[in-house]
Design an enzyme around this catalytic site. Structure first.
Site, PDB file in Angstrom:
ATOM      1  CE  LYS A   1     -76.291  75.491 -51.313  1.00 59.82           C
ATOM      2  NZ  LYS A   1     -76.453  74.894 -52.646  1.00 59.82           N
TER       3      LYS A   1
ATOM      4  CD  GLU B   1     -78.259  78.397 -50.786  1.00 65.18           C
ATOM      5  OE1 GLU B   1     -79.079  77.836 -51.540  1.00 65.18           O
ATOM      6  OE2 GLU B   1     -77.184  78.846 -51.189  1.00 65.18           O
TER       7      GLU B   1
HETATM    8  P1  13P Z   1     -72.198  78.222 -54.724  1.00 60.08           P
HETATM    9  O1  13P Z   1     -71.581  76.979 -54.126  1.00 60.08           O
HETATM   10  O2  13P Z   1     -71.618  78.601 -56.055  1.00 60.08           O
HETATM   11  O3  13P Z   1     -72.266  79.349 -53.741  1.00 60.08           O
HETATM   12  O4  13P Z   1     -73.699  77.857 -55.094  1.00 60.08           O
HETATM   13  C1  13P Z   1     -74.464  77.170 -54.214  1.00 60.08           C
HETATM   14  C2  13P Z   1     -75.871  77.540 -54.384  1.00 60.08           C
HETATM   15  O5  13P Z   1     -76.721  76.694 -54.544  1.00 60.08           O
HETATM   16  C3  13P Z   1     -76.243  78.959 -54.319  1.00 60.08           C
HETATM   17  O6  13P Z   1     -77.613  79.090 -54.136  1.00 60.08           O
END
Ligand code: 13P
Length: 340
Positions: free
Chosen positions: A220, A178
């Site tokens: 992500k 991510e």
């Molecule tokens: P949000 O969709 O609220 O940005 O959160 C996703 C997430 O896992 C952040 O690390």
């Protein structure tokens, strides 16, 4: 099963047409902030009640393939004594866990941040697996300005993400990678695209260097959007075009799936933007969601910490997941927001 067979089985369960990932892994400070908005104290009991509500939502498995949990949740049980990861697994939802230890300022790089948590990770993963987790998540964040993020931040975060992913795969745990380019600030969508492109190139270079198997990761990313304070906000068609251009330039086709974070977009925006991308024709990877706030904020509001409102909270969550399930297929319309 050896680690590779385990990875393949988990990826297959996580990546299903019309389904996405629910990010219910708010860290201690973050959940305190979310609860404060509904005037609720962040106690262990309240967190357990909230996560029991989420994972006990009947029908969640229709649109949600997997759920990211916070470490504490792995060991909690609902009022009937069922372990919370097990509650998810009973609905066919794969449980996973956030394994990073949060971010700190990056040394000698004012304004940049680095995510920590690599030390002892392999050992921790053994424990998480025993508790039922089959995948993991690590979030790197990039602040945006004319000068940020620095090369130092882009390098350091890519390296940490890749080391994390390699450690996970060696343990048979699928890594969600991510890299989040933050929405905070007044930058343009073009500046966001520029940063996202640099970040993703570096992340995939580092993943290659660390020998990470791309078929067994989930990416992500944030969508390419203007800063929240920017004078002109973008339409879903613009977000889709900018985001897909960057992803097509940077993300190898071997990557199993791309599941966006919502990153401060409203629930309706996050759904409309995902839908717009899925209307742009076939891409090398499935495009789905891994939303936290965009799925859970309406549920939190409807629940408000009140026992009598648990069903209302669950209904709100289910409604949002259904809309995003449609967006995964490019079949969402704004009029669906009004249909209960
Ligand atoms: P949000 O969709 O609220 O940005 O959160 C996703 C997430 O896992 C952040 O690390």
């Amino acid at each position: 099963m050896n680690a590779h067979e385990e990875l393949n089985a988990t990826v297959q369960a996580m990546v299903q047409q019309g389904k996405g990932i629910l990010a219910a892994d708010e860290s201690a400070p973050t959940i305190a902030k979310r609860f404060k908005a509904i005037a609720l104290e962040s106690t262990e009991g309240n967190r357990r009640a909230y996560r029991s509500l989420i994972l006990g939502t009947k029908g969640l498995g229709e649109f949600v393939s997997s759920v990211i949990l916070f470490e504490e949740t792995l060991l909690q049980r609902n009022d009937d004594g069922i372990a919370l990861p097990e509650l998810a697994a009973r609905q066919g939802i794969v449980p996973g866990v956030k394994v990073d230890a949060g971010k700190i300022p990056l040394a000698l790089a004012p304004g940049d941040e680095i995510t920590q948590g690599l030390d002892g990770l392999a050992k921790r993963l053994e424990g998480y697996k025993k508790a039922g987790a089959r995948f993991a998540k690590w979030r790197a964040v990039y602040n945006v300005s004319a000068a940020l993020p620095s090369c130092a931040a882009i390098d350091a975060n890519a390296h940490a993400l890749a080391r994390y992913a390699a450690i996970c795969q060696e343990q048979g745990v699928v890594p969600i990678v991510e890299p989040e380019v933050l929405i905070d600030g007044d930058h343009s969508i073009e500046r966001c695209a520029e940063v996202a492109e640099e970040v993703l190139h570096e992340v995939f270079n580092a993943l290659f260097r660390q020998r990470v198997v791309l078929e067994c990761i989930v990416l992500k990313p944030s969508m390419v959007v203007p800063g929240k304070e920017h004078a002109r906000q973008a339409t879903p068609a613009e977000v889709a075009a900018q985001t897909l251009r960057v992803l097509r330039r940077c993300v190898p086709a071997a990557v199993a799936s791309i599941n966006f974070l919502s990153g401060g977009q409203t629930p309706a925006q996050a759904t409309a933007n995902l839908d717009a991308m899925n209307r742009c024709g076939a891409q090398p990877w499935p495009l789905s969601f891994s939303y936290g706030r965009a799925l859970l904020d309406p549920a939190l509001k409807a629940w408000g910490g009140r026992v009598a409102q648990v069903h209302a909270g669950q209904a709100a969550l289910l409604a949002r997941t259904r809309l995003n399930g449609a967006a995964c297929l490019g079949r969402y319309t704004a009029t669906m927001e009004a249909t209960p």
